[in-house]
Scaffold this motif. Sequence first.
Motif, short mmCIF file in Angstrom:
data_model
loop_
_atom_site.label_atom_id
_atom_site.label_comp_id
_atom_site.label_asym_id
_atom_site.label_seq_id
_atom_site.Cartn_x
_atom_site.Cartn_y
_atom_site.Cartn_z
N ARG A 1 -0.82 2.69 4.99
CA ARG A 1 -1.18 1.27 5.05
C ARG A 1 -2.65 1.05 4.67
NH1 ARG A 1 -0.19 2.65 10.33
NH2 ARG A 1 -2.03 2.90 11.63
N PHE B 1 -2.35 1.19 0.64
CA PHE B 1 -1.59 0.14 -0.03
C PHE B 1 -1.86 -1.25 0.53
CE2 PHE B 1 1.43 3.84 -0.49
CZ PHE B 1 1.12 4.07 -1.81
N VAL C 1 2.48 -5.20 2.55
CA VAL C 1 3.31 -5.61 1.42
C VAL C 1 3.22 -7.13 1.31
CG1 VAL C 1 5.66 -5.71 0.51
CG2 VAL C 1 4.84 -3.62 1.60
N LYS D 1 8.85 -8.79 1.09
CA LYS D 1 9.44 -7.88 2.06
C LYS D 1 10.96 -8.08 2.10
CE LYS D 1 5.61 -7.33 5.27
NZ LYS D 1 5.15 -7.55 6.66
N TYR E 1 7.83 -1.55 7.85
CA TYR E 1 6.82 -2.49 7.36
C TYR E 1 5.75 -2.69 8.43
CZ TYR E 1 9.50 -4.26 3.26
OH TYR E 1 10.13 -4.40 2.06
N PHE F 1 6.68 0.78 1.56
CA PHE F 1 6.01 -0.03 0.56
C PHE F 1 6.91 -0.37 -0.62
CE2 PHE F 1 3.00 2.32 3.02
CZ PHE F 1 2.16 1.30 3.45
N GLY G 1 9.04 -0.28 -5.66
CA GLY G 1 7.84 -0.03 -4.88
C GLY G 1 7.40 1.41 -4.94
#
Length: 194
Positions: free
Chosen positions: A7, A10, A13, A25, A69, A75, A92
């Motif tokens: 996290r 990236f 999301v 998502k 998530y 992701f 993704g």
Amino acid sequence: MKPIFPRDIFGPVKLMETPRLILRKITLDDSEDMFEYASLESVTEYLTWYPHPTLQYTRRYVRSLSKCYSNGTFFDWGLELKSEHKFIGTCGYTSYDLQNNSVEVGYVLSPSYQHRGLMTEALGAVLGHAFGTVGAERVEARHIVGNNLSAAVMKRCRMKYEGTARHFLYIKDKYRDISVYSILKDEYFNPPVC
């Protein structure tokens, strides 16, 4: 040294849009649409997972994604076709190599929506995120040899074929040859002039 989690690389999301798609998502409301394609043997033939056996299985899977998530370990974007407000696939990140600043991408699309350039559009958005937001140096994608539709998407997104690793993965009771494609940051931001 502070540990680095996916996290942190990236970020969350976040919603992205292309001319025809909303990348967002995946939610429980997408379960029936996902089951439509994820239950098909033809879809999973060249993937590492088996067809979803029931709608309940798909719902459990999507519920698990919600937790992933939340804790920053998943992701993938769900692909919603704007014109139909329908969930049609995913695209993704499947992995990140921190030491080499490289990401791997993966995707799946409902057969009902193939041959329209939709996955090329989605992958283009994810590549933009990888190079523009994440700051990756390299993005790669792989496919099981024989999955020519997937290879065509990679080529349309200007990814270059690097080679095929023979008997690289043991999937569904047999060894599979895996082809690798990639695009570098400089190639993404400086496309060749024709």
